[in-house]
Design a protein around this motif. Structure first.
Motif, PDB file in Angstrom:
ATOM      1  N   ILE A   1      38.292  21.053  -3.766  1.00 44.55           N
ATOM      2  CA  ILE A   1      37.323  21.683  -4.640  1.00 44.55           C
ATOM      3  C   ILE A   1      36.341  22.823  -3.737  1.00 44.55           C
ATOM      4  CG2 ILE A   1      35.381  21.158  -6.203  1.00 44.55           C
ATOM      5  CD1 ILE A   1      36.595  18.471  -6.656  1.00 44.55           C
ATOM      6  N   SER A   2      36.152  23.824  -4.433  1.00 47.47           N
ATOM      7  CA  SER A   2      35.191  24.660  -3.697  1.00 47.47           C
ATOM      8  C   SER A   2      33.890  24.599  -4.556  1.00 47.47           C
ATOM      9  CB  SER A   2      35.726  26.362  -3.598  1.00 47.47           C
ATOM     10  OG  SER A   2      35.921  26.806  -4.987  1.00 47.47           O
ATOM     11  N   ALA A   3      32.881  25.104  -3.860  1.00 43.06           N
ATOM     12  CA  ALA A   3      31.471  25.227  -4.313  1.00 43.06           C
ATOM     13  C   ALA A   3      30.672  26.369  -3.696  1.00 43.06           C
ATOM     14  CB  ALA A   3      30.726  23.858  -4.192  1.00 43.06           C
ATOM     15  N   VAL A   4      29.522  26.723  -4.422  1.00 43.00           N
ATOM     16  CA  VAL A   4      28.774  27.974  -3.725  1.00 43.00           C
ATOM     17  C   VAL A   4      27.974  27.261  -2.796  1.00 43.00           C
ATOM     18  CG1 VAL A   4      27.239  29.526  -4.712  1.00 43.00           C
ATOM     19  CG2 VAL A   4      28.854  28.976  -6.208  1.00 43.00           C
ATOM     20  N   LEU A   5      28.067  27.856  -1.631  1.00 42.70           N
ATOM     21  CA  LEU A   5      27.172  27.387  -0.472  1.00 42.70           C
ATOM     22  C   LEU A   5      25.797  27.226  -0.594  1.00 42.70           C
ATOM     23  CD1 LEU A   5      27.283  26.106   2.562  1.00 42.70           C
ATOM     24  CD2 LEU A   5      27.247  28.694   3.306  1.00 42.70           C
TER      25      LEU A   5
ATOM     26  N   ARG B   1      20.709  24.230  -1.163  1.00 46.74           N
ATOM     27  CA  ARG B   1      19.556  24.028  -1.824  1.00 46.74           C
ATOM     28  C   ARG B   1      19.162  22.892  -2.465  1.00 46.74           C
ATOM     29  NH1 ARG B   1      19.614  29.559  -3.114  1.00 46.74           N
ATOM     30  NH2 ARG B   1      20.445  29.106  -4.957  1.00 46.74           N
ATOM     31  N   GLN B   2      20.420  22.434  -3.300  1.00 49.28           N
ATOM     32  CA  GLN B   2      20.004  20.960  -3.773  1.00 49.28           C
ATOM     33  C   GLN B   2      20.105  19.956  -2.710  1.00 49.28           C
ATOM     34  OE1 GLN B   2      23.793  21.176  -5.928  1.00 49.28           O
ATOM     35  NE2 GLN B   2      22.762  21.766  -7.818  1.00 49.28           N
ATOM     36  N   HIS B   3      20.562  19.870  -1.750  1.00 47.31           N
ATOM     37  CA  HIS B   3      20.651  18.917  -0.739  1.00 47.31           C
ATOM     38  C   HIS B   3      19.734  19.183   0.300  1.00 47.31           C
ATOM     39  CE1 HIS B   3      24.140  16.711  -2.638  1.00 47.31           C
ATOM     40  NE2 HIS B   3      24.576  17.713  -3.120  1.00 47.31           N
ATOM     41  N   GLY B   4      19.164  20.155   0.533  1.00 46.12           N
ATOM     42  CA  GLY B   4      18.336  20.220   1.653  1.00 46.12           C
ATOM     43  C   GLY B   4      19.122  21.214   2.874  1.00 46.12           C
ATOM     44  N   ASN B   5      19.973  20.411   3.300  1.00 41.71           N
ATOM     45  CA  ASN B   5      20.765  21.137   4.600  1.00 41.71           C
ATOM     46  C   ASN B   5      22.307  20.365   4.658  1.00 41.71           C
ATOM     47  OD1 ASN B   5      20.834  18.234   6.139  1.00 41.71           O
ATOM     48  ND2 ASN B   5      18.688  18.901   6.304  1.00 41.71           N
ATOM     49  N   LEU B   6      23.122  20.868   5.324  1.00 36.88           N
ATOM     50  CA  LEU B   6      24.527  20.500   5.461  1.00 36.88           C
ATOM     51  C   LEU B   6      24.630  18.764   5.819  1.00 36.88           C
ATOM     52  CD1 LEU B   6      27.281  21.660   5.210  1.00 36.88           C
ATOM     53  CD2 LEU B   6      27.366  22.187   7.609  1.00 36.88           C
ATOM     54  N   GLU B   7      23.886  18.518   6.733  1.00 38.25           N
ATOM     55  CA  GLU B   7      24.009  17.182   7.260  1.00 38.25           C
ATOM     56  C   GLU B   7      23.568  16.138   5.934  1.00 38.25           C
ATOM     57  OE1 GLU B   7      25.500  16.178   9.729  1.00 38.25           O
ATOM     58  OE2 GLU B   7      25.685  18.408  10.181  1.00 38.25           O
ATOM     59  N   GLU B   8      22.779  16.760   5.244  1.00 34.41           N
ATOM     60  CA  GLU B   8      22.145  15.621   3.801  1.00 34.41           C
ATOM     61  C   GLU B   8      23.552  15.760   2.987  1.00 34.41           C
ATOM     62  OE1 GLU B   8      19.784  13.539   3.289  1.00 34.41           O
ATOM     63  OE2 GLU B   8      19.342  13.725   5.364  1.00 34.41           O
ATOM     64  N   LEU B   9      24.067  16.911   2.909  1.00 35.99           N
ATOM     65  CA  LEU B   9      25.234  16.897   2.064  1.00 35.99           C
ATOM     66  C   LEU B   9      26.357  16.125   2.311  1.00 35.99           C
ATOM     67  CD1 LEU B   9      26.679  18.528  -0.449  1.00 35.99           C
ATOM     68  CD2 LEU B   9      27.379  20.440   1.101  1.00 35.99           C
ATOM     69  N   LYS B  10      26.645  16.457   3.573  1.00 33.79           N
ATOM     70  CA  LYS B  10      27.795  15.628   4.279  1.00 33.79           C
ATOM     71  C   LYS B  10      27.465  14.107   4.075  1.00 33.79           C
ATOM     72  CE  LYS B  10      29.490  18.851   7.589  1.00 33.79           C
ATOM     73  NZ  LYS B  10      29.600  19.210   9.103  1.00 33.79           N
ATOM     74  N   LYS B  11      26.342  13.735   4.230  1.00 31.30           N
ATOM     75  CA  LYS B  11      26.073  11.909   4.152  1.00 31.30           C
ATOM     76  C   LYS B  11      26.268  11.512   2.625  1.00 31.30           C
ATOM     77  CE  LYS B  11      21.803  11.009   4.711  1.00 31.30           C
ATOM     78  NZ  LYS B  11      20.536  10.907   5.474  1.00 31.30           N
ATOM     79  N   TYR B  12      25.599  12.582   1.672  1.00 30.46           N
ATOM     80  CA  TYR B  12      25.891  12.166   0.414  1.00 30.46           C
ATOM     81  C   TYR B  12      27.112  12.023  -0.171  1.00 30.46           C
ATOM     82  CZ  TYR B  12      25.238  12.871  -4.825  1.00 30.46           C
ATOM     83  OH  TYR B  12      25.344  12.781  -6.319  1.00 30.46           O
TER      84      TYR B  12
END
Ligand code: SF4
Ligand code: SF4
Length: 109
Positions: free
Chosen positions: A23-27, A32-43
């Motif tokens: 799945i692709s998403a708008v980076l 912005r929703q998750h705060g940063n890439l590490e937070e997104l990866k954790k979620y």
């Protein structure tokens, strides 16, 4: 503008592109929703979703989930191949860019 690469090769029925969902998403919106890439990866990791590519140039983010297609046979064949009304269009077009599947028989040059 970047020149479109020519596809060569053929499908070797490795089945790898049918074993995961991509799945692709708008980076920028997603970060912005998750705060940063590490937070997104954790979620996403808590749900079995992997972030497999971050394309800052095109503002895209790519996810992968280990969910195999139920039309894939045990010998890695597509059971709906050649059945226009059943085979998803995206499967007929795949791949249209260099993917990260090493066993794929297609190359772009
Ligand atoms: S429909 Fe066929 S080609 Fe498409 S993912 Fe399923 S098995 Fe693979
Ligand atoms: S990854 Fe490439 S070689 Fe393997 S099944 Fe998909 S298209 Fe065919």
């Amino acid at each position: 503008m970047a020149r479109k690469k020519k596809r060569t090769g053929q499908c070797l029925s490795c089945g790898e592109c049918c074993k995961v969902v991509r799945i692709s998403a708008v980076l920028d919106t997603t970060l912005r929703q998750h705060g940063n890439l590490e937070e997104l990866k954790k979620y996403q990791a808590y749900r079995g979703i992997k972030v497999v590519d971050v394309d800052r140039e095109n503002n895209r983010l790519y996810y992968e989930m280990n969910i195999a297609c139920d039309k894939l046979t045990p010998d890695n064949r597509c059971s709906v191949h050649g059945k226009h009304e059943l085979k998803p269009l995206i499967c007929d077009k795949y791949p249209w860019f260099q993917d990260n599947i090493q066993s794929c028989g297609y190359r772009f040059e």
